[in-house]
Design a protein around this motif. Structure first.
Motif, short mmCIF file in Angstrom:
data_model
loop_
_atom_site.label_atom_id
_atom_site.label_comp_id
_atom_site.label_asym_id
_atom_site.label_seq_id
_atom_site.Cartn_x
_atom_site.Cartn_y
_atom_site.Cartn_z
N LYS A 167 0.83 -1.21 0.00
CA LYS A 167 0.00 0.00 0.00
C LYS A 167 0.87 1.27 0.00
O LYS A 167 1.98 1.28 0.54
N GLU B 8 0.54 -4.46 3.05
CA GLU B 8 -0.90 -4.21 3.14
C GLU B 8 -1.42 -4.36 4.57
O GLU B 8 -2.24 -3.55 5.03
N ASP C 92 -3.15 0.44 7.53
CA ASP C 92 -4.07 1.23 8.35
C ASP C 92 -3.40 1.68 9.64
O ASP C 92 -3.64 2.80 10.12
N ASP C 93 -2.59 0.81 10.21
CA ASP C 93 -1.88 1.14 11.45
C ASP C 93 -0.89 2.28 11.21
O ASP C 93 -0.77 3.19 12.04
N VAL D 144 -1.06 4.63 8.91
CA VAL D 144 -1.83 5.87 8.73
C VAL D 144 -2.28 6.40 10.09
O VAL D 144 -2.16 7.60 10.37
N SER D 145 -2.79 5.53 10.93
CA SER D 145 -3.27 5.94 12.25
C SER D 145 -2.14 6.51 13.10
O SER D 145 -2.29 7.56 13.74
N TRP E 277 -2.80 9.69 4.54
CA TRP E 277 -3.88 9.02 3.84
C TRP E 277 -3.34 7.80 3.09
O TRP E 277 -2.19 7.78 2.65
N LEU E 278 -4.19 6.79 2.92
CA LEU E 278 -3.91 5.70 2.02
C LEU E 278 -4.27 6.20 0.62
O LEU E 278 -5.44 6.48 0.34
#
Length: 353
Positions: free
Chosen positions: A180, A311, A315-316, A318-319, A329-330
């Motif tokens: 990602k 992948e 999310d981790d 980004v957070s 942002w992704l």
């Protein structure tokens, strides 16, 4: 002034002003010193003791850069307090891409006639940039060269050295389809594309104290917003997250910079609109009658730094980045390169409604 310096002063070089400048900046420079610095300013070279105890195979990483024609706007608007941050940012962000920890920075300031107040203001920005980049301002050069520069103008260049353990070099070689792409927000235009920026601003008749369209800030504040330095956030993420590749979005925008970190056989597929577009970029697009593909070839368009990660941790990352004060942002993913793909960056633009 001694009689010994009289001839040089009459030729246009004020040795006394140079000495006074060095005297005035000593405390500022010293405020950036880290544990590795073993010298004071004023020597022929800066000394830095490299601590390699935590590394098995240390590798030095070096970069040099300038600020480009953004300097012209600093002259035009009479603002010199942030341009030094730009200077540091362009080099420290570049070595950060390879996983390096910035160690020290050196600057070169050249002008036709030394204005101590202006030079001190510029230097204050360099000091601030070094603090943001967690590196020492180890030394520099101030050159007064009569007849070489226009009155009131100067030039800047900078040099940064960092270190990374050989096993931890980030070079993009492990990037695979499915990874990602994460974008970190830019603070503005940063320090590229200013030949076009100045042309468009002048055509629009923008003065430094005019309110910039779509904002509550002046044109000088918007167009001279300093380049964001990503050292603290990225070094923090690297401590316990797998970062496969990184990209500092500078001259050449998305299309020229992202391929520099991609191995053969893959493409970066970017979803345009997955991040916030700052008003300055919309204005540049409209004023220059440009398309977004052209904009992404010239400017960062709101994304100043890119991370490519597995992948499962995207999310981790980004957070965590958002929790560290960034806007993250992704913005895309890595996909296999098809025979029809002529480039390694594909930007998907939403269909017009």
């Amino acid at each position: 002034m001694t009689d010994r310096a009289k001839a040089y002063t009459e030729a246009g070089v004020n040795i006394g002003a140079g000495n006074e400048f060095v005297s005035r900046i000593k405390s500022m420079v010293a405020s950036t010193f880290t544990g590795g610095v073993v010298t004071d300013i004023g020597g022929f070279g800066g000394l830095f003791k490299l601590d390699t105890n935590a590394m098995e195979s240390p590798v030095l990483v070096a970069s040099t850069d300038g600020v480009g024609t953004k300097l012209k706007l600093a002259f035009q608007y009479g603002r010199h307090d942030t341009i030094g941050i730009d200077l540091v940012a362009m080099s420290v962000n570049d070595i950060l891409v390879q996983g390096a920890k910035p160690l020290f920075f050196l600057d070169y300031f050249a002008t036709g006639k030394l204005d101590i107040s202006t030079a001190e203001t510029v230097l204050s920005g360099i000091v601030e940039g070094c603090k943001q980049g967690h590196c020492a301002l180890l030394g520099g050069e101030t050159a007064e060269m009569p007849d070489f520069y226009a009155p009131g103008e100067y030039d800047l260049s900078g040099f940064c050295v960092g270190v990374v353990d050989n096993a931890n070099i980030v070079d993009g070689s492990s990037i695979r389809p499915g990874d990602k792409i994460i974008g970190l927000a830019s603070s503005g235009i940063h320090s590229n594309g200013y030949s076009l920026v100045r042309k468009l601003a002048n055509e629009a008749g923008l003065k430094g104290d005019d309110i910039f369209p779509g904002t509550d800030a002046t044109a000088a504040e918007v167009l001279l917003t300093p380049t964001r330095i990503y050292v603290e956030t990225v070094r923090g993420l690297m401590r316990d997250m797998e970062i496969k590749g990184m990209c500092h979005v500078t001259g050449g925008g998305f299309y020229d910079n992202i391929p520099r970190i991609l191995p053969r056989g893959v493409v970066a597929q970017i979803e345009f609109g997955s991040w916030d577009i700052l008003p300055v970029f919309s204005w540049l697009k409209e004023q220059g009658k440009l398309g977004w593909p052209e904009m992404l070839q010239i400017f960062n368009c709101g994304i100043g730094y890119i991370l490519i990660v597995p992948e499962e941790i995207a999310d981790d990352v980004v957070s965590r980045a958002n929790g560290m004060g960034e806007k993250a942002w992704l913005i895309g993913e890595v996909v296999p390169q098809k025979k029809v793909d002529k480039e390694q960056v594909i930007v998907n633009f939403p269909q017009a409604r």
